[in-house]
Design an enzyme around this catalytic site. Structure first.
Site, PDB file in Angstrom:
ATOM      1  N   ARG A  98       0.822  -1.201   0.000  1.00  0.00           N
ATOM      2  CA  ARG A  98       0.000   0.000   0.000  1.00  0.00           C
ATOM      3  C   ARG A  98       0.859   1.255   0.000  1.00  0.00           C
ATOM      4  NH1 ARG A  98       0.047   3.900   2.765  1.00  0.00           N
ATOM      5  NH2 ARG A  98      -0.023   2.751   4.712  1.00  0.00           N
ATOM      6  N   PHE A 137       8.904  10.686  -3.299  1.00  0.00           N
ATOM      7  CA  PHE A 137       8.543  12.006  -2.783  1.00  0.00           C
ATOM      8  C   PHE A 137       9.548  12.392  -1.715  1.00  0.00           C
ATOM      9  CE2 PHE A 137       6.016  14.803   0.016  1.00  0.00           C
ATOM     10  CZ  PHE A 137       5.385  15.641  -0.902  1.00  0.00           C
ATOM     11  N   CYS A 246      -0.023  17.342  -0.399  1.00  0.00           N
ATOM     12  CA  CYS A 246       0.263  15.973  -0.835  1.00  0.00           C
ATOM     13  C   CYS A 246       0.188  15.002   0.341  1.00  0.00           C
ATOM     14  CB  CYS A 246       1.645  15.916  -1.480  1.00  0.00           C
ATOM     15  SG  CYS A 246       1.889  17.051  -2.863  1.00  0.00           S
ATOM     16  N   LEU A 346      -3.143 -15.945  18.898  1.00  0.00           N
ATOM     17  CA  LEU A 346      -2.402 -16.968  18.175  1.00  0.00           C
ATOM     18  C   LEU A 346      -1.252 -17.547  18.999  1.00  0.00           C
ATOM     19  CD1 LEU A 346      -4.040 -15.763  15.753  1.00  0.00           C
ATOM     20  CD2 LEU A 346      -2.012 -16.216  14.360  1.00  0.00           C
ATOM     21  N   GLU A 371       3.801   9.969   7.697  1.00  0.00           N
ATOM     22  CA  GLU A 371       2.695  10.865   7.346  1.00  0.00           C
ATOM     23  C   GLU A 371       2.105  11.554   8.582  1.00  0.00           C
ATOM     24  OE1 GLU A 371       2.837  11.164   4.387  1.00  0.00           O
ATOM     25  OE2 GLU A 371       3.203   9.242   3.433  1.00  0.00           O
ATOM     26  N   GLY A 372       2.970  11.838   9.543  1.00  0.00           N
ATOM     27  CA  GLY A 372       2.548  12.512  10.766  1.00  0.00           C
ATOM     28  C   GLY A 372       2.489  11.553  11.937  1.00  0.00           C
ATOM     29  N   PHE A 391       2.470  23.294  19.281  1.00  0.00           N
ATOM     30  CA  PHE A 391       3.538  22.605  18.567  1.00  0.00           C
ATOM     31  C   PHE A 391       4.928  23.063  19.009  1.00  0.00           C
ATOM     32  CE2 PHE A 391      -0.165  22.339  15.829  1.00  0.00           C
ATOM     33  CZ  PHE A 391      -0.128  20.998  15.434  1.00  0.00           C
TER      34      PHE A 391
END
Length: 392
Positions: A98, A137, A246, A346, A371-372, A391
């Protein structure tokens, strides 16, 4: 009226919320993955590489999932929800796969599609949509992760050309990418550049010794006096709004994708609990196991409803970046907890690659960060709730 029996794999009836088109896309993606990826993915993870990555990229391109939510230039032009459903199925196979799709479509392709010149779009997007050209990227640096404004990569003018110098780190697809979207400081603010991988001074050494996302190639981007023509820069966008737009696209895919890893682990644990006998009966007959399964199922259901809600909002044009942060924060965190609980069901088998659970769990440790980070999305939501930025 007699109600239909409940499906133990979908006790809340979530499937009823999808359209026929969304189900059709899900089925097509699942069929391709079952044929071309599922039989081999554990071995690829163990070996730390997808041996036929270019052929696989072309197969994904022919299926239409690369940049599938973009319009024109050979892209499929599907809805955000259809893209999300596809991400869920892909990550149910492996987060690394993915990541390949997300970096290609939601980062590299989206950057060119959203910010590029018409010439850049025509040159790159059709081949990238077909999987013939692979992109990456370049934003994160060794000392600039959550704070991208502190990047040290620079681009300076030299006549009509641009000359880039710097380093990027933890870049998915980098070792085999044909083109990189690179963000750098200029005298006119942060700007984006389209950098062909065969440009002199550009290299992308692979990062080894990873214990997560092992089926995803990760590398550095090394830029030593990389000389580019004037038309390599994105013409209009300045500042962090370019790369952050993006990232928001990629985060949306993660909201859905992380649920795929959760669903795979939950279903394996459910079936295992029915088949595994201890103390004279299946372990699924014990209350503690049922509590784990019930909690896992509840968190998956809630995460799915959140993802679908965000997808419908995105399709309607009303999705805000802060709302994507809510989805990324919740769904990845809960997906990781589902995988950890599944591993306990399991037992020792949970750490074996004969089952996908430990692979999903290890992969999600990376998804939790990229991505953060949890901290960043927590503070984004905190600012929404209080009106106070925390922040710094």
């Amino acid at each position: 009226m007699k109600l239909p029996a409940l499906d133990p794999a979908d006790p809340a009836g979530l499937d009823d919320l999808l359209t026929d088109d969304e189900k059709s896309i899900r089925g097509a993606v699942r069929q391709m993955l079952d044929r071309s990826v599922e039989p081999y993915i554990a071995e690829w993870f163990e070996n730390g590489a997808i041996p036929n990555v270019r052929e696989l990229a072309k197969e994904l391109g022919s299926l239409g999932v690369l940049g599938m939510h973009l319009e024109g230039y050979g892209c499929a032009g599907m809805s955000a929800t259809e893209y999300g459903v596809a991400c869920l199925e892909i990550e149910a196979t492996d987060s690394g796969l993915r990541s390949l799709v997300s970096v290609q479509g939601s980062l590299a392709m989206f950057a060119i599609w959203r910010w590029g010149s018409e010439e850049q779009k025509q040159q790159w997007l059709p081949r990238m949509a077909a999987g013939e050209t692979i992109g990456c990227f370049g934003l994160t640096e060794p000392d600039a992760g959550s704070d991208p404004a502190s990047m040290t990569t620079v681009a300076r003018r030299d006549g009509d050309d641009w000359v880039l110098n710097g380093r990027k780190m933890w870049i998915s697809n980098a070792p085999f990418a044909d083109v990189a979207v690179v963000w750098a400081h200029t005298d006119d603010g942060i700007r984006g550049f389209v950098v062909p991988a065969d440009t002199p001074g550009f290299s992308a050494p692979e990062i080894k010794h990873k214990m997560s996302l092992r089926a995803s190639a990760t590398g550095e981007l090394v830029l030593d006096d990389v000389r580019l023509p004037a038309d390599a820069v994105f013409p209009e966008v300045r500042g962090l709004k370019g790369p952050l737009a993006c990232l928001n696209e990629a985060r949306y895919g993660i909201v859905w994708g992380s649920l795929g890893a959760a669903r795979s682990s939950l279903e394996i644990a459910r079936r295992y609990s029915i088949e595994r006998v201890q103390f004279g009966k299946p372990i699924g007959a014990f209350q503690l196991t049922q509590q784990k399964l019930a909690d896992m199922s509840l968190e998956y259901i809630k995460g799915y409803l959140l993802a679908l809600h965000l997808g419908r909002r995105k399709d309607a044009g009303g999705l805000r970046p802060e709302q994507v942060s809510i989805g990324k924060l919740n769904n990845v965190r809960e997906a990781l907890e589902i995988c950890r609980a599944a591993r306990t069901i399991l037992g020792a088998n949970g750490i074996s690659l004969e089952y996908p659970v430990i692979r999903h769990q290890n992969n999600l440790e990376s998804v939790l960060t990229y991505e953060g980070t949890v901290e960043m999305h927590t503070l984004i939501l905190g600012e929404v709730l209080t009106g106070k930025a925390a922040f710094r």
